[in-house]
Motif scaffolding. Structure first.
Motif, mmCIF file in Angstrom:
data_model
loop_
_atom_site.group_PDB
_atom_site.id
_atom_site.type_symbol
_atom_site.label_atom_id
_atom_site.label_comp_id
_atom_site.label_asym_id
_atom_site.label_seq_id
_atom_site.Cartn_x
_atom_site.Cartn_y
_atom_site.Cartn_z
ATOM 1 N N THR A 1 -34.282 -10.161 -22.385
ATOM 2 C CA THR A 1 -32.905 -10.611 -22.166
ATOM 3 C C THR A 1 -32.150 -10.745 -23.481
ATOM 4 O O THR A 1 -30.960 -10.399 -23.573
ATOM 5 C CB THR A 1 -32.905 -11.956 -21.408
ATOM 6 O OG1 THR A 1 -33.663 -11.809 -20.203
ATOM 7 C CG2 THR A 1 -31.489 -12.374 -21.048
ATOM 8 N N ALA B 1 -31.155 -7.393 -24.534
ATOM 9 C CA ALA B 1 -30.009 -6.923 -23.752
ATOM 10 C C ALA B 1 -28.697 -7.389 -24.378
ATOM 11 O O ALA B 1 -27.723 -6.622 -24.467
ATOM 12 C CB ALA B 1 -30.120 -7.434 -22.313
ATOM 13 N N HIS B 2 -28.649 -8.628 -24.835
ATOM 14 C CA HIS B 2 -27.428 -9.135 -25.458
ATOM 15 C C HIS B 2 -27.157 -8.451 -26.799
ATOM 16 O O HIS B 2 -25.990 -8.197 -27.145
ATOM 17 C CB HIS B 2 -27.520 -10.643 -25.640
ATOM 18 C CG HIS B 2 -27.420 -11.412 -24.365
ATOM 19 N ND1 HIS B 2 -26.292 -11.394 -23.583
ATOM 20 C CD2 HIS B 2 -28.315 -12.197 -23.718
ATOM 21 C CE1 HIS B 2 -26.493 -12.157 -22.510
ATOM 22 N NE2 HIS B 2 -27.716 -12.646 -22.573
ATOM 23 N N CYS C 1 -27.941 -5.389 -27.413
ATOM 24 C CA CYS C 1 -27.434 -4.085 -26.980
ATOM 25 C C CYS C 1 -25.960 -4.180 -26.603
ATOM 26 O O CYS C 1 -25.144 -3.322 -26.982
ATOM 27 C CB CYS C 1 -28.259 -3.584 -25.793
ATOM 28 S SG CYS C 1 -27.679 -2.034 -25.058
ATOM 29 N N ALA C 2 -25.577 -5.246 -25.885
ATOM 30 C CA ALA C 2 -24.175 -5.433 -25.495
ATOM 31 C C ALA C 2 -23.292 -5.633 -26.723
ATOM 32 O O ALA C 2 -22.159 -5.134 -26.773
ATOM 33 C CB ALA C 2 -24.049 -6.620 -24.547
ATOM 34 N N THR D 1 -21.380 -15.611 -27.182
ATOM 35 C CA THR D 1 -21.799 -15.427 -25.787
ATOM 36 C C THR D 1 -22.017 -16.752 -25.076
ATOM 37 O O THR D 1 -21.643 -16.922 -23.907
ATOM 38 C CB THR D 1 -23.079 -14.578 -25.728
ATOM 39 O OG1 THR D 1 -22.805 -13.270 -26.223
ATOM 40 C CG2 THR D 1 -23.588 -14.450 -24.297
ATOM 41 N N MET E 1 -19.103 -2.955 -18.211
ATOM 42 C CA MET E 1 -20.231 -3.672 -17.620
ATOM 43 C C MET E 1 -20.202 -3.580 -16.106
ATOM 44 O O MET E 1 -21.238 -3.361 -15.456
ATOM 45 C CB MET E 1 -20.215 -5.139 -18.055
ATOM 46 C CG MET E 1 -20.699 -5.394 -19.466
ATOM 47 S SD MET E 1 -20.766 -7.171 -19.803
ATOM 48 C CE MET E 1 -21.637 -7.164 -21.371
ATOM 49 N N GLU F 1 -23.928 0.183 -21.800
ATOM 50 C CA GLU F 1 -23.844 -0.900 -20.823
ATOM 51 C C GLU F 1 -24.842 -0.709 -19.681
ATOM 52 O O GLU F 1 -25.360 -1.689 -19.131
ATOM 53 C CB GLU F 1 -22.421 -1.003 -20.264
ATOM 54 C CG GLU F 1 -21.363 -1.382 -21.276
ATOM 55 C CD GLU F 1 -21.516 -2.771 -21.859
ATOM 56 O OE1 GLU F 1 -22.539 -3.443 -21.604
ATOM 57 O OE2 GLU F 1 -20.601 -3.199 -22.583
ATOM 58 N N PHE G 1 -27.870 -2.072 -21.051
ATOM 59 C CA PHE G 1 -27.781 -3.536 -20.986
ATOM 60 C C PHE G 1 -28.170 -4.043 -19.605
ATOM 61 O O PHE G 1 -28.953 -4.998 -19.464
ATOM 62 C CB PHE G 1 -26.355 -3.960 -21.353
ATOM 63 C CG PHE G 1 -26.006 -5.373 -20.967
ATOM 64 C CD1 PHE G 1 -26.444 -6.434 -21.731
ATOM 65 C CD2 PHE G 1 -25.244 -5.628 -19.836
ATOM 66 C CE1 PHE G 1 -26.121 -7.746 -21.374
ATOM 67 C CE2 PHE G 1 -24.914 -6.924 -19.474
ATOM 68 C CZ PHE G 1 -25.364 -7.986 -20.245
ATOM 69 N N ARG H 1 -31.341 -6.369 -18.475
ATOM 70 C CA ARG H 1 -31.174 -7.613 -17.725
ATOM 71 C C ARG H 1 -31.981 -7.569 -16.419
ATOM 72 O O ARG H 1 -32.581 -8.573 -16.015
ATOM 73 C CB ARG H 1 -29.692 -7.857 -17.411
ATOM 74 C CG ARG H 1 -28.799 -8.138 -18.605
ATOM 75 C CD ARG H 1 -29.208 -9.388 -19.365
ATOM 76 N NE ARG H 1 -29.186 -10.587 -18.552
ATOM 77 C CZ ARG H 1 -28.152 -11.431 -18.480
ATOM 78 N NH1 ARG H 1 -27.049 -11.183 -19.175
ATOM 79 N NH2 ARG H 1 -28.233 -12.514 -17.737
#
Length: 310
Positions: A55, A58-59, A61-62, A90, A130, A210, A213, A217
């Protein structure tokens, strides 16, 4: 009509929040014994630890996708610095209003060298991408949802995807940037020295980012599920589709900050007929905890990295 909508909007948010909390409270009351009886072994703890790392990844990556959006808009920004700013802001999405993380990113982007209008467009473009990614993942695994709820919901998802993909086309984005630039010119009563930045091509690479991402997630959610209960291969499409749809509704439905309540209620509604409601409630509660810990860890690590070079 505008005044009526402005007055009703806060009540609508509270109604959505109250409805989702009532739904979750009812499920918890009916299945709390199942929730408190769950025990995690060493394998379960390991799955949760991996879910936390995935997780967090993932952030990151975002954050990279947001940095790429600004670079595609020809802004002279530092990619690593923007990823750090993304991670630090975030966690602010849980503050009342659900807009403070966007405000922090606009501020960080302008300090990094981006224009105010371009920074504003970038934080509007990111959630659209997203949403498109979530719809793509949902539709790729849509067979279980279609079998249960019919083709109408699939048609609605396809229509939504087409509208979202059209809304991020360079023609739309460039017109929006130009409009914001004119508003800024009128507000400051100054002439524009140069043409506003333009998006030269469709943001395909950020869209792919995305999707990555969302898949990360989703993997974090699956690992959290696996920490409590085994997963059959045939259940993977349903879990992926339900997670993506629940995450999307948590993103777009006005309610509690960070989608709290909306995501959980949707996941329980979509998966409650296939899995035990007590099991799903435990999974979504654990996953929410994992998500918050990953967001806090990302912000903390970004801050420490900045202090190391300060």
């Amino acid at each position: 009509m505008k005044q009526i909508r402005a007055r009703l909007k806060p009540f609508l948010r509270w109604a959505i929040l109250g409805g989702t909390l009532f739904f979750l409270g009812t499920v918890l009351k009916q299945h709390w014994q199942k929730v408190v009886s769950i025990r995690l072994g060493n394998t379960g703890v390991a799955c949760l630890a991996i879910a936390l790392g995935v997780t967090l990844l993932a952030h990151i990556c975002a954050g990279g996708v947001w940095s790429r959006l600004l670079q595609d808009l020809k802004q002279p920004v530092n990619g690593i610095g923007l990823v750090q700013a993304y991670l630090k802001t975030t966690i602010a999405k849980y503050l009342p209003g659900n807009v403070w993380h966007y405000y922090g990113r606009v501020t960080a982007a302008t300090k990094a060298g981006a224009t105010l209008e371009t920074a504003t467009i970038s934080v509007l473009l990111e959630p659209l991408l997203m949403a498109a990614a979530a719809l793509l993942v949902t539709l790729l695994c849509s067979q279980p949802i279609a079998a249960r709820y019919g083709l109408a919901i699939i048609s609605l998802q396809w229509l939504s995807l087409i509208l979202v993909l059209a809304s991020v086309h360079p023609r739309i984005i460039n017109r929006l940037v130009g409009y914001v630039s004119k508003l800024k010119q009128k507000a400051t009563r100054t002439a524009i020295d140069s043409l506003p930045p333009r998006l030269e091509h469709y943001p395909l690479l950020p869209l792919v980012g995305e999707v990555g991402f969302l898949l990360l997630r989703s993997l974090g959610f699956l690992l959290t599920f696996l920490a409590i209960s085994p997963i059959a291969p045939g259940q993977l499409p349903l879990l992926l589709s339900a997670f993506s749809l629940a995450w999307l509704l948590g993103l777009v439905v006005p309610g509690a900050p960070g989608g709290i309540g909306v995501f959980e209620a949707t996941a329980i509604a979509l998966l409650g007929e296939t899995f035990s409601p007590g099991l799903i409630l435990s999974v979504v509660a654990l996953y929410r905890l994992i998500s918050i810990l990953a967001e806090a860890a990302g912000g903390g690590l970004a801050w420490l990295d900045e202090q190391r070079f300060a």
